[in-house]
Scaffold this motif. Structure first.
Motif, PDB file in Angstrom:
ATOM      1  N   GLY A 270       0.827  -1.204   0.000  1.00  0.00           N
ATOM      2  CA  GLY A 270       0.000   0.000   0.000  1.00  0.00           C
ATOM      3  C   GLY A 270       0.863   1.255   0.000  1.00  0.00           C
ATOM      4  O   GLY A 270       2.077   1.210   0.202  1.00  0.00           O
ATOM      5  N   ILE A 271       0.183   2.383  -0.168  1.00  0.00           N
ATOM      6  CA  ILE A 271       0.886   3.659  -0.315  1.00  0.00           C
ATOM      7  C   ILE A 271       1.641   4.032   0.969  1.00  0.00           C
ATOM      8  O   ILE A 271       2.625   4.773   0.948  1.00  0.00           O
ATOM      9  CB  ILE A 271      -0.104   4.778  -0.719  1.00  0.00           C
ATOM     10  N   GLY A 272       1.201   3.491   2.093  1.00  0.00           N
ATOM     11  CA  GLY A 272       1.886   3.753   3.356  1.00  0.00           C
ATOM     12  C   GLY A 272       3.335   3.285   3.352  1.00  0.00           C
ATOM     13  O   GLY A 272       4.135   3.734   4.174  1.00  0.00           O
ATOM     14  N   TYR A 273       3.682   2.427   2.423  1.00  0.00           N
ATOM     15  CA  TYR A 273       5.063   1.953   2.352  1.00  0.00           C
ATOM     16  C   TYR A 273       6.020   3.091   1.992  1.00  0.00           C
ATOM     17  O   TYR A 273       7.178   3.092   2.391  1.00  0.00           O
ATOM     18  CB  TYR A 273       5.175   0.842   1.308  1.00  0.00           C
ATOM     19  N   ALA A 274       5.515   4.053   1.238  1.00  0.00           N
ATOM     20  CA  ALA A 274       6.378   5.155   0.800  1.00  0.00           C
ATOM     21  C   ALA A 274       6.262   6.381   1.702  1.00  0.00           C
ATOM     22  O   ALA A 274       7.039   7.321   1.569  1.00  0.00           O
ATOM     23  CB  ALA A 274       6.039   5.551  -0.635  1.00  0.00           C
ATOM     24  N   PHE A 275       5.303   6.377   2.620  1.00  0.00           N
ATOM     25  CA  PHE A 275       5.073   7.557   3.457  1.00  0.00           C
ATOM     26  C   PHE A 275       4.846   7.157   4.919  1.00  0.00           C
ATOM     27  O   PHE A 275       4.742   5.983   5.256  1.00  0.00           O
ATOM     28  CB  PHE A 275       3.831   8.320   2.950  1.00  0.00           C
ATOM     29  N   GLY A 276       4.747   8.195   5.770  1.00  0.00           N
ATOM     30  CA  GLY A 276       4.381   7.947   7.147  1.00  0.00           C
ATOM     31  C   GLY A 276       2.879   7.881   7.282  1.00  0.00           C
ATOM     32  O   GLY A 276       2.176   8.404   6.425  1.00  0.00           O
ATOM     33  N   PRO A 277       2.339   7.250   8.304  1.00  0.00           N
ATOM     34  CA  PRO A 277       3.049   6.661   9.447  1.00  0.00           C
ATOM     35  C   PRO A 277       3.441   5.202   9.245  1.00  0.00           C
ATOM     36  O   PRO A 277       3.758   4.541  10.237  1.00  0.00           O
ATOM     37  CB  PRO A 277       2.017   6.795  10.579  1.00  0.00           C
ATOM     38  N   GLY A 278       3.473   4.739   8.002  1.00  0.00           N
ATOM     39  CA  GLY A 278       3.959   3.390   7.756  1.00  0.00           C
ATOM     40  C   GLY A 278       2.930   2.513   7.075  1.00  0.00           C
ATOM     41  O   GLY A 278       1.738   2.832   7.043  1.00  0.00           O
TER      42      GLY A 278
ATOM     43  N   CYS B  32      13.783  17.434  11.542  1.00  0.00           N
ATOM     44  CA  CYS B  32      13.441  16.149  10.912  1.00  0.00           C
ATOM     45  C   CYS B  32      11.960  15.829  11.098  1.00  0.00           C
ATOM     46  O   CYS B  32      11.268  15.437  10.154  1.00  0.00           O
ATOM     47  CB  CYS B  32      14.297  15.016  11.483  1.00  0.00           C
ATOM     48  N   CYS B  33      11.490  15.983  12.334  1.00  0.00           N
ATOM     49  CA  CYS B  33      10.095  15.621  12.592  1.00  0.00           C
ATOM     50  C   CYS B  33       9.142  16.570  11.849  1.00  0.00           C
ATOM     51  O   CYS B  33       8.149  16.130  11.257  1.00  0.00           O
ATOM     52  CB  CYS B  33       9.807  15.630  14.094  1.00  0.00           C
ATOM     53  N   ALA B  34       9.455  17.866  11.879  1.00  0.00           N
ATOM     54  CA  ALA B  34       8.567  18.828  11.225  1.00  0.00           C
ATOM     55  C   ALA B  34       8.569  18.624   9.713  1.00  0.00           C
ATOM     56  O   ALA B  34       7.505  18.567   9.083  1.00  0.00           O
ATOM     57  CB  ALA B  34       9.012  20.260  11.571  1.00  0.00           C
ATOM     58  N   TYR B  35       9.759  18.480   9.118  1.00  0.00           N
ATOM     59  CA  TYR B  35       9.832  18.325   7.660  1.00  0.00           C
ATOM     60  C   TYR B  35       9.121  17.047   7.222  1.00  0.00           C
ATOM     61  O   TYR B  35       8.326  17.050   6.279  1.00  0.00           O
ATOM     62  CB  TYR B  35      11.294  18.318   7.196  1.00  0.00           C
ATOM     63  N   CYS B  36       9.431  15.965   7.919  1.00  0.00           N
ATOM     64  CA  CYS B  36       8.840  14.685   7.522  1.00  0.00           C
ATOM     65  C   CYS B  36       7.326  14.716   7.705  1.00  0.00           C
ATOM     66  O   CYS B  36       6.580  14.162   6.883  1.00  0.00           O
ATOM     67  CB  CYS B  36       9.456  13.539   8.321  1.00  0.00           C
ATOM     68  N   TYR B  37       6.868  15.354   8.768  1.00  0.00           N
ATOM     69  CA  TYR B  37       5.418  15.404   8.983  1.00  0.00           C
ATOM     70  C   TYR B  37       4.742  16.235   7.880  1.00  0.00           C
ATOM     71  O   TYR B  37       3.684  15.865   7.362  1.00  0.00           O
ATOM     72  CB  TYR B  37       5.099  15.994  10.358  1.00  0.00           C
ATOM     73  N   MET B  38       5.388  17.330   7.519  1.00  0.00           N
ATOM     74  CA  MET B  38       4.754  18.212   6.518  1.00  0.00           C
ATOM     75  C   MET B  38       4.742  17.589   5.123  1.00  0.00           C
ATOM     76  O   MET B  38       3.813  17.779   4.355  1.00  0.00           O
ATOM     77  CB  MET B  38       5.488  19.561   6.478  1.00  0.00           C
ATOM     78  N   TYR B  39       5.787  16.857   4.800  1.00  0.00           N
ATOM     79  CA  TYR B  39       5.895  16.369   3.423  1.00  0.00           C
ATOM     80  C   TYR B  39       5.792  14.856   3.271  1.00  0.00           C
ATOM     81  O   TYR B  39       5.680  14.370   2.157  1.00  0.00           O
ATOM     82  CB  TYR B  39       7.223  16.844   2.811  1.00  0.00           C
ATOM     83  N   GLY B  40       5.846  14.121   4.380  1.00  0.00           N
ATOM     84  CA  GLY B  40       5.909  12.669   4.231  1.00  0.00           C
ATOM     85  C   GLY B  40       4.824  11.889   4.946  1.00  0.00           C
ATOM     86  O   GLY B  40       4.833  10.662   4.895  1.00  0.00           O
ATOM     87  N   TYR B  41       3.906  12.589   5.628  1.00  0.00           N
ATOM     88  CA  TYR B  41       2.877  11.862   6.370  1.00  0.00           C
ATOM     89  C   TYR B  41       1.530  11.974   5.665  1.00  0.00           C
ATOM     90  O   TYR B  41       1.121  13.061   5.249  1.00  0.00           O
ATOM     91  CB  TYR B  41       2.755  12.412   7.795  1.00  0.00           C
ATOM     92  N   ILE B  42       0.885  10.843   5.573  1.00  0.00           N
ATOM     93  CA  ILE B  42      -0.478  10.830   5.053  1.00  0.00           C
ATOM     94  C   ILE B  42      -1.422  11.195   6.196  1.00  0.00           C
ATOM     95  O   ILE B  42      -1.376  10.574   7.264  1.00  0.00           O
ATOM     96  CB  ILE B  42      -0.839   9.434   4.517  1.00  0.00           C
TER      97      ILE B  42
END
Lengths: 597, 110
Positions: A270-278, B32-42
């Motif tokens: 799933g798409i969670g593999y590439a993004f957080g939270p996992g 790290c936490c702020a950047y990742c949360y803004m751009y890497g969290y669904i």
């Protein structure tokens, strides 16, 4: 039961459980047996070499438990790196399972070399020398002038580390059993047992494996002492680094690149593999991301094994170089591990058990002899963990119980004998318990690490940087920190429905690794954060509300050239000024006096 | 007349270095936490798709800029700080005798 192992792996991966998984994957592989034999012989050889390397002129305790304060930069760096079976098995398992979010999960290792070695290294090194401290309880007792604090520290260290040792022994026994030829264990009828079941029956193969493991590790530890433990740690860390650097190009080449591997992971998980939270679940929400910047970079500072190494490095130049080496080492281990096991999604797709990722990948990509050597590393990790912990417990028994309370006038020969006996004795007792390890013991390993950090980090920081810190404050910090961690784990594991706690507290958020054995994540943060916070508040508050410590004692550990010997019991009258009073009744001439003589 | 406290040289150095390290750790954590949360969290308000991966050398851009680049910068800072800014201090002589205490003498002294 297998799920428990996987659950524990995904909460951080300790050496013991990872090594058991390794054993299950390797099976009775002759090359693995050869690799383990090489490790065992090398470890015994390191024990003998360590014993001969340390000069005879030093006192036994300092030599045996601290390696004569002679650790060089490479040894400090690689032992502080705490490379383990978990590093090579547990961490890869959830890179494979949860995807790129694990880069953030492990990210605080970027700054850990500075925090672990740089924040307290010099001060601990100085204080240990000025007070003559050899163990962590020694250091606290001398800094705060409190036998009670020393005793509490001893008890907590021994309790937590003994709990930690039992599954390590079990792992060692299981690994050895798995790689022994069947003929070696078939001579007796053994009842069937699932090796991954924590409830190990008294089967012959396991007992033989446990016996070999116990005999080996206690022998080289008892003979070689601290240096043997350190050199074994360095040895397995080097082997692991070589393994990673071999695997990186092989896996990337085989996967067709990271982008292809990521796409495969997204397709599978799933798409969670590439993004957080996992992938699959809320494995690493932002609150846990913050928590894990505490977990790796901060709580590591408070582990007794770390603090002992800070008492043992040679000089500050050594400390500086070890920070550099550790920075480089962490970078060449962890970043490649992330890339390798993202790529593993393409190389060995569809593994139903993520903890099989490392052995599956190694067996598929590497030369059989190289694979054997790489996979023997977790066994070495278990051995080095056990030897280090054995020594800390033995030093507590020898120094803080036997010499301090039972035989204060014991001769050096008697102390030496006691040190060896304590090392072997602790090993045997733990091995006996490991015959039938309690269920769910791996969870105790995890919370005991958090508990030790919560118990010892704040007292250590207060002791080295805050003159106003008192013994009562240190005791309060220690008890509050460890108590909060224990309470949060208890809340997470015990049924609280229908109790007052259930009405007062919000429901435990369903975050972190999937497991029925989990702590209570108060407001989404890991218990280590709450343990450290409560320890800090208690330490500061109680220190401020209790009588300031003896100024002469503070001078010894904070100021230039103290002239007054501090007394263990604060004098009845105030010390007016440094240099104006003689100690009332020192049991031994001071260092200054000896030099004058 | 009480003599004022004279914190030793090592203490002063160690304290400054510890303050720098703590600040650096905090900066790393926040970034790290702020950047990742803004751009890497669904999140419910920010559903991400495969097109948002935007790989750089095969690495998702949020991991590249939020973890790997900071890691590299940290590595450089760690090395420079350790090599040139951490002071070399004398750890002092090993104490020949333990602090006198009711437990009596300690047999291991050199």
């Amino acid at each position: 039961m297998r799920d428990i192992w996987r659950d524990v792996l995904s909460t951080g991966g300790t050496r013991a459980e990872s090594a058991v998984i390794f054993a299950a994957e390797v099976g009775s592989e002759p090359k693995a047996l050869v690799a383990l034999v090489v490790f065992t012989i090398a470890s015994l050889g390191l024990g003998v070499a360590a014993n001969r390397f340390v000069g005879r002129e030093a006192g036994f305790l300092k030599k045996y438990f601290l390696g004569n304060r002679s650790l060089g930069a490479f040894a400090v760096a690689l032992t502080a790196a705490v490379m383990s079976g978990g590093t090579f098995l547990g961490f890869p398992a959830f890179v494979y399972a949860y995807g790129w979010i694990t880069a953030l999960w492990i990210g605080s290792y970027m700054v850990a070399p500075l925090t672990v070695l740089g924040v307290m290294g010099k001060r601990i090194g100085r204080m240990a020398r000025r007070t003559g401290a050899i163990t962590l309880p020694d250091l606290f007792r001398e800094r705060f002038g409190s036998p009670t604090l020393g005793l509490i520290t001893s008890v907590l260290v021994m309790f937590f580390l003994t709990c930690n040792l039992i599954p390590q022994f079990k792992a060692g026994g299981v690994i050895m059993k798995k790689v022994l030829p069947a003929a070696a264990t078939d001579w007796a009828t053994s009842p069937p047992s699932d090796d991954l079941d924590i409830k190990v029956d008294l089967d012959t193969g396991y007992m033989i494996g446990l016996t070999i493991f116990t005999a080996t590790v206690t022998a080289y530890t008892a003979y070689g002492g601290f240096l043997a433990a350190v050199w074994t740690d360095v040895f397995q860390s080097v082997v692991m680094a070589i393994g990673v650097l071999i695997l990186l190009p092989l896996s990337l080449w085989s996967a067709g690149g990271l982008a292809a591997a990521t796409a495969r992971g997204v397709h599978d998980a799933g798409i969670g593999y590439a993004f957080g939270p996992g992938a699959g679940r809320s494995f690493h929400p932002i609150t846990l991301a913050v928590s894990f910047f505490f977990m790796w970079a901060i709580t590591s500072m408070g582990q007794p094994s770390t603090l002992v190494r800070l008492m043992a490095f040679r000089d500050t130049r050594t400390l500086r170089y070890s920070m550099i080496y550790l920075t480089i080492y962490n970078f060449i281990i962890y970043v490649p591990l992330i890339l390798i096991f993202i790529a593993a999604r393409s190389v060995v797709p569809g593994l139903s058990k993520p903890d099989e990722a490392m052995p599956s990948l190694v067996i598929k990509l590497a030369n059989p002899y190289v694979a054997g050597l790489i996979m023997a590393a977790p066994y070495g990790a278990v051995m080095s963990t056990v030897s280090g912990f054995l020594l800390i417990i033995a030093s507590g028994l020898t120094r803080d119980v036997y010499q301090r309370f039972l035989r204060p006038h014991a001769s050096e020969k008697e102390i030496a004998l006691m040190g060896h006996v304590a090392t072997v004795g602790v090993g045997l007792v733990v091995a006996l318990v490991a015959l039938r390890p309690p269920e769910f013991l791996q969870l105790i390993i995890i919370f005991s690490s958090a508990g030790m950090a919560a118990a010892f980090l704040v007292p250590a920081l207060m002791g080295v940087y805050w003159r106003r810190a008192t013994a009562a404050g240190a005791i309060a910090a220690s008890l509050a920190g460890s108590g909060v961690v224990i309470a949060l784990y208890a809340l997470g594991m015990l049924p609280i429905e229908g109790t007052i706690a259930a009405r007062l507290l919000p429901a435990n958020p369903d975050i972190g690794p999937a497991s029925s054995f989990r702590p209570y994540y108060l407001l989404g943060f890991d218990p280590c954060v709450w343990g450290l916070a409560s320890s800090l508040v208690a330490g500061i508050a109680v220190s401020l509300f209790t009588k300031p410590p003896d100024e002469a004692r503070l001078s010894l550990v904070f100021d230039d050239g103290p002239a007054v010997e501090p007394k263990f019991d604060p004098p009845k009258r105030e010390v007016e000024s440094r240099g104006s009073e003689e100690p009332e009744a020192p049991a031994e001439p001071s260092a200054t006096e000896r030099r004058n003589e | 007349m009480p003599v004022p406290n004279r914190p030793d040289r090592l203490f002063r150095h160690a304290r400054s270095e510890a303050i720098f390290i703590a600040s650096f750790w905090l900066a790393c954590t926040v970034y790290c936490c702020a950047y990742c949360y803004m751009y890497g969290y669904i999140t419910p308000s920010r559903p991400l798709t495969e097109r948002d991966v935007k790989p750089i050398w095969g690495v998702p851009s949020w991991v590249f800029w939020g973890v790997f680049v900071p890691w590299l910068v940290c590595g450089i800072v760690n090395v420079v700080f350790s090599a040139w800014f951490v002071a070399d201090d004398d750890l002092g002589e090993e104490r020949a005798a333990p602090i006198a205490d009711p437990g009596g003498t300690e047999a291991d002294v050199a």
